[in-house]
Design a protein around this motif. Structure first.
Motif, PDB file in Angstrom:
ATOM      1  N   VAL A  40       0.863  -1.186   0.000  1.00  0.00           N
ATOM      2  CA  VAL A  40       0.000   0.000   0.000  1.00  0.00           C
ATOM      3  C   VAL A  40       0.895   1.230   0.000  1.00  0.00           C
ATOM      4  CG1 VAL A  40      -1.751   1.317   1.239  1.00  0.00           C
ATOM      5  CG2 VAL A  40      -1.825  -1.185   1.281  1.00  0.00           C
ATOM      6  N   PRO A  41       0.738   2.153  -0.977  1.00  0.00           N
ATOM      7  CA  PRO A  41       1.595   3.354  -1.010  1.00  0.00           C
ATOM      8  C   PRO A  41       1.437   4.189   0.254  1.00  0.00           C
ATOM      9  CG  PRO A  41       0.350   3.109  -3.057  1.00  0.00           C
ATOM     10  CD  PRO A  41      -0.204   2.114  -2.085  1.00  0.00           C
ATOM     11  N   SER A  42       2.506   4.807   0.705  1.00  0.00           N
ATOM     12  CA  SER A  42       2.463   5.663   1.888  1.00  0.00           C
ATOM     13  C   SER A  42       1.766   6.972   1.560  1.00  0.00           C
ATOM     14  CB  SER A  42       3.885   5.942   2.393  1.00  0.00           C
ATOM     15  OG  SER A  42       3.873   6.986   3.339  1.00  0.00           O
ATOM     16  N   GLY A  43       0.588   7.174   2.181  1.00  0.00           N
ATOM     17  CA  GLY A  43      -0.145   8.408   1.947  1.00  0.00           C
ATOM     18  C   GLY A  43       0.625   9.620   2.436  1.00  0.00           C
ATOM     19  N   VAL A  44       1.308   9.468   3.586  1.00  0.00           N
ATOM     20  CA  VAL A  44       2.085  10.589   4.128  1.00  0.00           C
ATOM     21  C   VAL A  44       3.188  11.000   3.177  1.00  0.00           C
ATOM     22  CG1 VAL A  44       3.617  11.310   5.988  1.00  0.00           C
ATOM     23  CG2 VAL A  44       1.565   9.980   6.517  1.00  0.00           C
ATOM     24  N   ALA A  45       3.944   9.983   2.691  1.00  0.00           N
ATOM     25  CA  ALA A  45       5.051  10.288   1.783  1.00  0.00           C
ATOM     26  C   ALA A  45       4.536  10.912   0.493  1.00  0.00           C
ATOM     27  CB  ALA A  45       5.836   9.017   1.481  1.00  0.00           C
ATOM     28  N   THR A  46       3.435  10.362  -0.033  1.00  0.00           N
ATOM     29  CA  THR A  46       2.865  10.894  -1.270  1.00  0.00           C
ATOM     30  C   THR A  46       2.423  12.335  -1.095  1.00  0.00           C
ATOM     31  OG1 THR A  46       2.116   8.686  -1.890  1.00  0.00           O
ATOM     32  CG2 THR A  46       1.078  10.552  -3.005  1.00  0.00           C
ATOM     33  N   ASN A  47       1.754  12.602   0.023  1.00  0.00           N
ATOM     34  CA  ASN A  47       1.256  13.962   0.257  1.00  0.00           C
ATOM     35  C   ASN A  47       2.377  14.958   0.487  1.00  0.00           C
ATOM     36  OD1 ASN A  47      -1.474  13.462  -0.068  1.00  0.00           O
ATOM     37  ND2 ASN A  47      -1.716  12.756   2.033  1.00  0.00           N
ATOM     38  N   LEU A  48       3.417  14.526   1.211  1.00  0.00           N
ATOM     39  CA  LEU A  48       4.560  15.412   1.422  1.00  0.00           C
ATOM     40  C   LEU A  48       5.211  15.765   0.104  1.00  0.00           C
ATOM     41  CD1 LEU A  48       6.194  13.917   4.642  1.00  0.00           C
ATOM     42  CD2 LEU A  48       5.019  16.104   4.414  1.00  0.00           C
ATOM     43  N   LYS A  49       5.271  14.772  -0.804  1.00  0.00           N
ATOM     44  CA  LYS A  49       5.857  15.023  -2.112  1.00  0.00           C
ATOM     45  C   LYS A  49       5.020  16.052  -2.863  1.00  0.00           C
ATOM     46  CE  LYS A  49       8.089  12.345  -5.767  1.00  0.00           C
ATOM     47  NZ  LYS A  49       8.334  10.987  -6.297  1.00  0.00           N
ATOM     48  N   LYS A  50       3.700  16.000  -2.657  1.00  0.00           N
ATOM     49  CA  LYS A  50       2.804  16.953  -3.309  1.00  0.00           C
ATOM     50  C   LYS A  50       2.673  18.248  -2.501  1.00  0.00           C
ATOM     51  CE  LYS A  50      -0.805  14.335  -3.382  1.00  0.00           C
ATOM     52  NZ  LYS A  50      -2.189  13.865  -3.634  1.00  0.00           N
ATOM     53  N   SER A  52       1.180  18.491   0.229  1.00  0.00           N
ATOM     54  CA  SER A  52      -0.166  18.472   0.788  1.00  0.00           C
ATOM     55  C   SER A  52      -0.301  17.288   1.722  1.00  0.00           C
ATOM     56  CB  SER A  52      -1.211  18.370  -0.324  1.00  0.00           C
ATOM     57  OG  SER A  52      -2.490  18.129   0.210  1.00  0.00           O
ATOM     58  N   THR A  53      -0.996  17.500   2.837  1.00  0.00           N
ATOM     59  CA  THR A  53      -1.242  16.404   3.770  1.00  0.00           C
ATOM     60  C   THR A  53      -2.674  15.913   3.709  1.00  0.00           C
ATOM     61  OG1 THR A  53      -1.811  17.950   5.547  1.00  0.00           O
ATOM     62  CG2 THR A  53       0.502  17.268   5.380  1.00  0.00           C
ATOM     63  N   GLN A  54      -3.533  16.628   2.984  1.00  0.00           N
ATOM     64  CA  GLN A  54      -4.978  16.327   2.908  1.00  0.00           C
ATOM     65  C   GLN A  54      -5.638  16.409   4.288  1.00  0.00           C
ATOM     66  OE1 GLN A  54      -5.093  16.769  -0.632  1.00  0.00           O
ATOM     67  NE2 GLN A  54      -6.913  15.568  -0.207  1.00  0.00           N
ATOM     68  N   MET A  55      -5.007  17.132   5.208  1.00  0.00           N
ATOM     69  CA  MET A  55      -5.545  17.294   6.556  1.00  0.00           C
ATOM     70  C   MET A  55      -5.946  18.750   6.782  1.00  0.00           C
ATOM     71  SD  MET A  55      -3.148  14.878   8.999  1.00  0.00           S
ATOM     72  CE  MET A  55      -1.711  15.927   8.814  1.00  0.00           C
ATOM     73  N   ILE A  85      -9.243  15.207   5.551  1.00  0.00           N
ATOM     74  CA  ILE A  85      -9.499  14.610   6.859  1.00  0.00           C
ATOM     75  C   ILE A  85      -9.401  15.697   7.925  1.00  0.00           C
ATOM     76  CG2 ILE A  85      -8.700  12.936   8.584  1.00  0.00           C
ATOM     77  CD1 ILE A  85      -7.463  11.371   6.239  1.00  0.00           C
ATOM     78  N   PRO A  86     -10.445  15.878   8.766  1.00  0.00           N
ATOM     79  CA  PRO A  86     -10.358  16.884   9.839  1.00  0.00           C
ATOM     80  C   PRO A  86      -9.542  16.357  11.023  1.00  0.00           C
ATOM     81  CG  PRO A  86     -12.515  15.816   9.875  1.00  0.00           C
ATOM     82  CD  PRO A  86     -11.783  15.241   8.695  1.00  0.00           C
ATOM     83  N   ILE A  87      -8.678  17.208  11.539  1.00  0.00           N
ATOM     84  CA  ILE A  87      -7.914  16.921  12.757  1.00  0.00           C
ATOM     85  C   ILE A  87      -8.463  17.845  13.836  1.00  0.00           C
ATOM     86  CG2 ILE A  87      -5.638  16.747  13.814  1.00  0.00           C
ATOM     87  CD1 ILE A  87      -6.083  14.898  11.405  1.00  0.00           C
ATOM     88  N   GLN A 108       2.065  20.358  12.028  1.00  0.00           N
ATOM     89  CA  GLN A 108       1.528  19.163  11.374  1.00  0.00           C
ATOM     90  C   GLN A 108       1.327  19.374   9.867  1.00  0.00           C
ATOM     91  OE1 GLN A 108       0.839  16.121  12.684  1.00  0.00           O
ATOM     92  NE2 GLN A 108       1.741  16.774  14.601  1.00  0.00           N
ATOM     93  N   ARG A 109       1.622  20.564   9.383  1.00  0.00           N
ATOM     94  CA  ARG A 109       1.555  20.881   7.949  1.00  0.00           C
ATOM     95  C   ARG A 109       0.149  20.679   7.380  1.00  0.00           C
ATOM     96  NH1 ARG A 109       6.663  20.462   5.072  1.00  0.00           N
ATOM     97  NH2 ARG A 109       5.443  19.691   3.304  1.00  0.00           N
ATOM     98  N   VAL A 110      -0.868  21.095   8.126  1.00  0.00           N
ATOM     99  CA  VAL A 110      -2.235  20.980   7.612  1.00  0.00           C
ATOM    100  C   VAL A 110      -2.394  21.893   6.400  1.00  0.00           C
ATOM    101  CG1 VAL A 110      -3.190  20.383   9.871  1.00  0.00           C
ATOM    102  CG2 VAL A 110      -3.150  22.789   9.131  1.00  0.00           C
ATOM    103  N   ASP A 111      -3.391  21.566   5.568  1.00  0.00           N
ATOM    104  CA  ASP A 111      -3.627  22.357   4.365  1.00  0.00           C
ATOM    105  C   ASP A 111      -4.502  23.575   4.623  1.00  0.00           C
ATOM    106  OD1 ASP A 111      -2.149  20.500   2.991  1.00  0.00           O
ATOM    107  OD2 ASP A 111      -3.878  19.429   2.182  1.00  0.00           O
ATOM    108  N   GLY A 112      -5.200  23.587   5.753  1.00  0.00           N
ATOM    109  CA  GLY A 112      -6.069  24.708   6.096  1.00  0.00           C
ATOM    110  C   GLY A 112      -6.576  24.560   7.516  1.00  0.00           C
TER     111      GLY A 112
END
Length: 333
Positions: A40-50, A52-55, A85-87, A108-112
């Motif tokens: 399963v691809p690492s969502g964290v690694a993928t988002n950091l590369k983009k 974006s954390t999607q959080m 995803i809401p934190i 935590q590098r949230v997007d918003g």
């Protein structure tokens, strides 16, 4: 996986990300290796590369609040439509905690960030400016500071509710309020009450206003102070700036064997879940808290997608819910 499939890592990456051309037989071989290994691809690694954390960071004033839970549900539902995803963080109505959560979300590098602010303190405003991601405030008017926000029409709501009490024949109307540092609930709701009284020439008696906290016990204490006993000088109706305060007041009056609404009427604001099942059913103002959360989330997503959003206040509509807790004192013709 690249070694097992006999291909380069870049070829595996193209298959995983569904980008670029890969021969059908090579793609099938890589997909078989993926299935066999359960990779399963690492969502964290993928988002950091983009970048974006999607959080999305969400700050609420308290967990055990009907309004907070409904707004959070609206936020969560709307964000999920776009894969965010809401934190969640609870400030417990302490402004310093709101600033602390902004700092945590920054790390935590949230997007918003969506924040149900208790008050717009200078440290909080500074933190929201420095976080460098989109922010939307809920429940307080931050538009003057260049921050988009979603608020209720607090002043007009309590004015209309007070108008209803006046039309029902009440001239002595007490107010159970909260501290003025909460601009929307403390000041605006009180302002609507005062506007309605002034419009019909009723002079506001300062002894008919009490200020306290947000809990049921504060509503009960307000009822004790405003209606120490039944006589011709006490208010015939109590307007509480929240439903919890109104229910606390009704509970105390009923405990003291004072008839609600025949001796003292009670109205609240918010239309929480128990307002329509309490006995007597509470006359109140209905705010669409779920819709408020959804609207704020959509405003934030638009900003995160770099769509132009004006730093203005979005004012949500409201409805009066006339139920059983207010008596009509006007004589029948």
């Amino acid at each position: 996986m690249a070694a097992r499939a006999g291909v380069s890592t870049s070829t595996v990456s193209r298959v995983l990300n569904q980008s670029g051309y890969v021969k059908a037989e090579v793609r099938a071989r890589i997909e078989q290796v993926i299935a066999e290994t359960g990779y399963v691809p690492s969502g964290v690694a993928t988002n950091l590369k983009k970048s974006s954390t999607q959080m999305v960071g969400v700050v609420i004033p308290r967990i055990n609040s009907f309004a907070s839970s409904e707004i959070t549900a609206g936020i969560s539902t709307a964000l999920s439509e776009f894969g965010y995803i809401p934190i969640l963080g609870s400030s417990t109505n302490i402004p310093e905690n709101e600033v602390r959560y902004i700092d945590i979300f920054k790390r935590q590098r949230v997007d918003g960030v969506l924040i149900l602010a208790t008050q717009l303190t200078e440290p909080l405003l500074e933190s929201m400016r420095e976080i460098s991601v989109p922010v939307v405030v809920i429940g307080q008017d931050a538009s003057a500071f260049g921050i988009p926000c979603v608020i209720q029409d607090e002043r007009q709501a309590t004015r209309q509710l007070t108008d209803h009490l006046i039309r029902s024949g009440h001239r002595r109307i007490g107010l159970i309020g909260v501290a003025d540092w909460d601009i929307q609930v403390g000041c605006e709701r009180k302002g609507g009450y005062l506007d309605a009284l002034a419009a019909v020439g009723i002079e506001a008696d300062p002894t008919w206003t009490v200020t306290g906290g947000f809990d049921l016990k504060d509503g009960a204490a307000g009822a004790d102070r405003l209606v120490p006993y039944i006589h011709s000088g006490v208010p015939t109706a109590l307007l509480a700036v929240t439903d919890r305060l109104a229910i606390g007041a009704m509970s105390r009056l009923i405990e003291r064997r004072i008839d609600v609404p025949q001796e003292v009427s009670v109205a609240g604001v918010g239309d929480i879940d128990v307002a329509s099942v309490y006995n007597p059913k509470l006359t109140t103002v209905h705010f669409d808290y779920f819709g408020t959360g959804a609207v704020a989330a959509h405003m934030l997503v638009a900003q995160m997608r770099e769509e132009p959003i004006a730093p203005e206040a979005r004012i949500m509509p409201f409805e009066l819910r006339i139920r059983d807790s207010v008596a009509n004192l006007k004589p029948r013709p």
